[in-house]
Design an enzyme around this catalytic site. Sequence first.
Site, PDB file in Angstrom:
ATOM      1  N   TYR A 286      14.031  18.865  41.423  1.00  0.00           N
ATOM      2  CA  TYR A 286      12.991  19.670  40.761  1.00  0.00           C
ATOM      3  C   TYR A 286      13.445  21.125  40.666  1.00  0.00           C
ATOM      4  CZ  TYR A 286       8.060  20.869  39.687  1.00  0.00           C
ATOM      5  OH  TYR A 286       6.887  21.258  39.107  1.00  0.00           O
ATOM      6  N   TYR A 334      14.391  20.930  29.689  1.00  0.00           N
ATOM      7  CA  TYR A 334      13.929  19.689  29.036  1.00  0.00           C
ATOM      8  C   TYR A 334      12.420  19.680  28.852  1.00  0.00           C
ATOM      9  CZ  TYR A 334      12.295  14.811  30.131  1.00  0.00           C
ATOM     10  OH  TYR A 334      11.613  13.629  30.232  1.00  0.00           O
TER      11      TYR A 334
END
Lengths: 387, 133
Positions: A286, A334
């Site tokens: 993350y 993304y």
Amino acid sequence: MANAQRDVAIVGVAESDLGRVPDKSKFQLSAEASRAALDEAGLTVKDVDGLLTTIITEGGQFSTMLMAEYMGITPRFTDSTSIGGSSFVAYVEHAAMAIATGLCEVALICHGSTNISDRGGKGGPVSQTTDVFGPSQFEEPYGVSTVGSYALAAQRHMHQYGTTSEQLAEIAVATRHWASMNPKAYMRDRITIDDVMNSRLIASPLHLLDCCLVTDAGGAVVLTSLERARDLKSKPVRVLGTGEAHTHRMISQMPDLTQTAAAISGKLAFERAGLTHTDIDVAEIYDSFTITVLLTLESLGFCKPGEGGAFVSNQRTAPGGDFPMNTQGGALSYTHPGMFGIFTVIEGTRQVRGDCGPRQVPDAKIALCNGTGGVLSSTGTIILGRD
Amino acid sequence: MALPPLPRPYQDTAPYWKAAREHRFVIQHCTECGEHQFYPRGVCSHCLSSDLEWQDASGKGEVYSFSVNHRAPHPGFADKLPFVLAIVELAEGPRMMTNIVECHPESVTIGMTVEVVFDDVTEEVTLPKFRPA
Ligand SMILES: [Zn+2]
């Protein structure tokens, strides 16, 4: 219980429409991703008897009841654990436990968020609070923010270990390189270390390009027993080991600004999987901010405390580097709908299946996914492997 | 000029904010285990004792970390940019979120010794902040 996890598999993963999706609600994004993930496995919504989800924005109270009703599900296992972006990685642990012990058979983890459309298409702060109830009254009046919190950690790491902004920028550059190979990524134009260094300083030492995107997005992951998985349409991906932990809620209460709870959750996941760092072929970490990745790599034990800067240097995590990481382009490039955790699981699963096309890590058999939630507060770590 | 978000005192915290209003900086001390804690709670976060006492703190500490913020997280900070968000480690041990004021943002360093000052934000609310000592 540790070994029971070995008998559970991920059988479906999917994203919804990503980026700016102003014409769809977060509930629809979550449900459409769910349908697509179930389709992959050849399952239908009627097969789902476990539901795991959380929504932290407007209209999301009682998340599992809300989403179960929305999709016509009557779960006998329900989990709306709310530990921020790592929730969806921790859900893999919870779902695996529930399936292994027979509490449910088909578990659906889903997430939807219209984080950019909710802000009228613009990023940046939205807080209009006038008075603060609860412990956060000891932070908010001083102007704390998510980026400010992570900046405090970055500054401390630099002070303690000599980490540089250029080293943090390596992560943003490598992640964008991966995104350039993913047609679904929101930002696909390659960038340089200078681009990151010259981007606007938001909260020192973090620049704009050290920070994740703000987008709309939904995602879903479907799990079932390995036994049932072997009869389904998709290639099963086994849940080999999991861990979760949290250390604080507010950044001022973080025991050590340079180490996250991944030191706990990662250790558990490795132990339960019976694997070590050298077994990991691809890592999905993350990346709310570049510093999140650096601290997580150290906390997971991929390098020693303070060595994260050197570890990521020379584009080591980029395509062609010897530590492929955030291969879909991450939260930095993304998508990032406020909570990113589920997308680490989706990409880790796809890499292990070998489904990633041009960005496929050759012969990736084992993936590690790590979610971080809150302000470096909570972590979930999972290790996935081929059947 | 917009105000920053301000504390709404509750059971645990009312004595702290009342003291701050009187320009006193207080901290909780546990009479059972001897630890100090910040922020104020109804019990000790080390041993769950309810036997807490308020002590006048030294008001001294050092900067554990800081960040010069160039973006306002709330309209109440728009006219304060850039401002220094900081975690100060109090001489008594616990850490707290604050702002470093009365100095150039660029002069703040980790380890710098600081002392409390009181910012009367409204007639009801005073925020303890810190300046170089
Ligand atoms: Zn105590």
